[in-house]
Scaffold this motif. Sequence first.
Motif, PDB file in Angstrom:
ATOM      1  N   LEU A  43       0.837  -1.204   0.000  1.00  0.00           N
ATOM      2  CA  LEU A  43       0.000   0.000   0.000  1.00  0.00           C
ATOM      3  C   LEU A  43       0.870   1.252   0.000  1.00  0.00           C
ATOM      4  N   LYS A  45       3.716   1.628  -1.281  1.00  0.00           N
ATOM      5  CA  LYS A  45       4.346   1.804  -2.599  1.00  0.00           C
ATOM      6  C   LYS A  45       3.311   2.056  -3.698  1.00  0.00           C
ATOM      7  N   ASN A  46       2.034   2.172  -3.302  1.00  0.00           N
ATOM      8  CA  ASN A  46       0.933   2.400  -4.251  1.00  0.00           C
ATOM      9  C   ASN A  46       0.809   1.287  -5.291  1.00  0.00           C
ATOM     10  N   GLN A  47       1.215   0.071  -4.904  1.00  0.00           N
ATOM     11  CA  GLN A  47       1.113  -1.056  -5.831  1.00  0.00           C
ATOM     12  C   GLN A  47      -0.221  -1.790  -5.695  1.00  0.00           C
ATOM     13  N   THR A  49      -4.376  -1.364  -3.726  1.00  0.00           N
ATOM     14  CA  THR A  49      -5.318  -0.469  -3.061  1.00  0.00           C
ATOM     15  C   THR A  49      -6.205  -1.277  -2.118  1.00  0.00           C
ATOM     16  N   ALA A  62      -3.332  -1.906  -7.833  1.00  0.00           N
ATOM     17  CA  ALA A  62      -3.604  -0.523  -8.207  1.00  0.00           C
ATOM     18  C   ALA A  62      -3.890  -0.457  -9.701  1.00  0.00           C
ATOM     19  N   ASN A  82       3.162  15.748  -7.716  1.00  0.00           N
ATOM     20  CA  ASN A  82       3.007  14.917  -6.514  1.00  0.00           C
ATOM     21  C   ASN A  82       2.411  15.708  -5.354  1.00  0.00           C
ATOM     22  N   GLU A  93     -11.092   4.464  -6.320  1.00  0.00           N
ATOM     23  CA  GLU A  93      -9.674   4.380  -5.978  1.00  0.00           C
ATOM     24  C   GLU A  93      -9.081   5.782  -5.918  1.00  0.00           C
ATOM     25  N   LYS A  94      -8.370   6.066  -4.850  1.00  0.00           N
ATOM     26  CA  LYS A  94      -7.728   7.369  -4.681  1.00  0.00           C
ATOM     27  C   LYS A  94      -6.321   7.302  -5.263  1.00  0.00           C
ATOM     28  N   MET A  95      -6.066   8.105  -6.292  1.00  0.00           N
ATOM     29  CA  MET A  95      -4.768   8.087  -6.959  1.00  0.00           C
ATOM     30  C   MET A  95      -4.153   9.480  -6.882  1.00  0.00           C
ATOM     31  N   ASN A  99       1.123   9.305 -10.521  1.00  0.00           N
ATOM     32  CA  ASN A  99       0.337   8.126 -10.900  1.00  0.00           C
ATOM     33  C   ASN A  99      -1.095   8.513 -11.264  1.00  0.00           C
TER      34      ASN A  99
END
Length: 325
Positions: A43, A45-47, A49, A62, A82, A93-95, A99
């Motif tokens: 999570l 590493k945003n890999q 969700t 993700a 960023n 999904e919060k991105m 990304n």
Amino acid sequence: MMIKTSERIKQYLLKNRQASGSELADYLGITDRAVRKQLAALLGKNQITKKGRPPKVFYQLATAFIPGVSISLSPKQTEIINANYLIITPGGEKMAGVNGFAYWCVKTNQPLEKTAKDYVLALAKYQRYRRQGLISGMSKLKHTFDRVYLDKLYYLDFYSLERFGKTKLGQLLLYAKQSQDKSLIGELVGGIKKPVKQLIIKHKIASVGFIPPTVKRQVQLMKELQKKLQLNLRLMALTKIKTTVIVPQKTLTKLADRIENAKQTIVVAETGRHDNVLLIDDAVGSGATLNETAAQIRAKKLVKGKIIGLAITGSFKGFEVISEV
């Protein structure tokens, strides 16, 4: 060669689309605690969700937005995006950051590098309206109303930017309010607490009033703001009158109707005198709610000092109606 546990988790999610923590623990043959540690790292590493709320929490990969294509932006562009970009996908999904921006570019069929350059330039343009982190809405308020009862009006950010849609605060405000998600509300408060407290110090605020909500919700954003901001100020009691038919401000497009709505439904339930007062609302559309609330305060002679209005977001185009929130 042994495959890393994190890779096995991603492979499982790729095949099965989503899974709970206990399902992954059973598959991997490890403890719940061990799988939680792996999931937390992924999570971070945003890999992957996370969706749902305990006890029904599920994990999935993700969103894959540019398969096999690397993102090539300058360090400065990456830093700015960023810090400023956030999108909530249709799937919830919060991105954030690059990304999320890349996802939006692909979804809207726009070239990433050129669009990133345009976005950074657009932010610089809108940044010119800020003074010490705040955007003043007084000039537009004076052009909208014959009489302005606020001494100052600020908002912390624009609700949306031309071409690029809702700002980071705009996204958080909309979905925190609509979803009644306390974690999103907490993130929203975390982003605004510092400038709110700086404003209080600058204008020597002694009392604060939170504009009451119209639509009934189990978790009310303004009540959560009141609790989580922890302003330690005297509270000015503002009440929303319950009418037979509830008419939210956002449904009214005519300025006269918005003014009438504010006059008829908001009551300042106070008798004591206050020094400088801060009125907080979630979003400024026409400005009618804040201005009419200030009018009541002045008519009752409740304030000895100034009345400052503050909204989390406001419209860039002349206080046009913000209908989503």
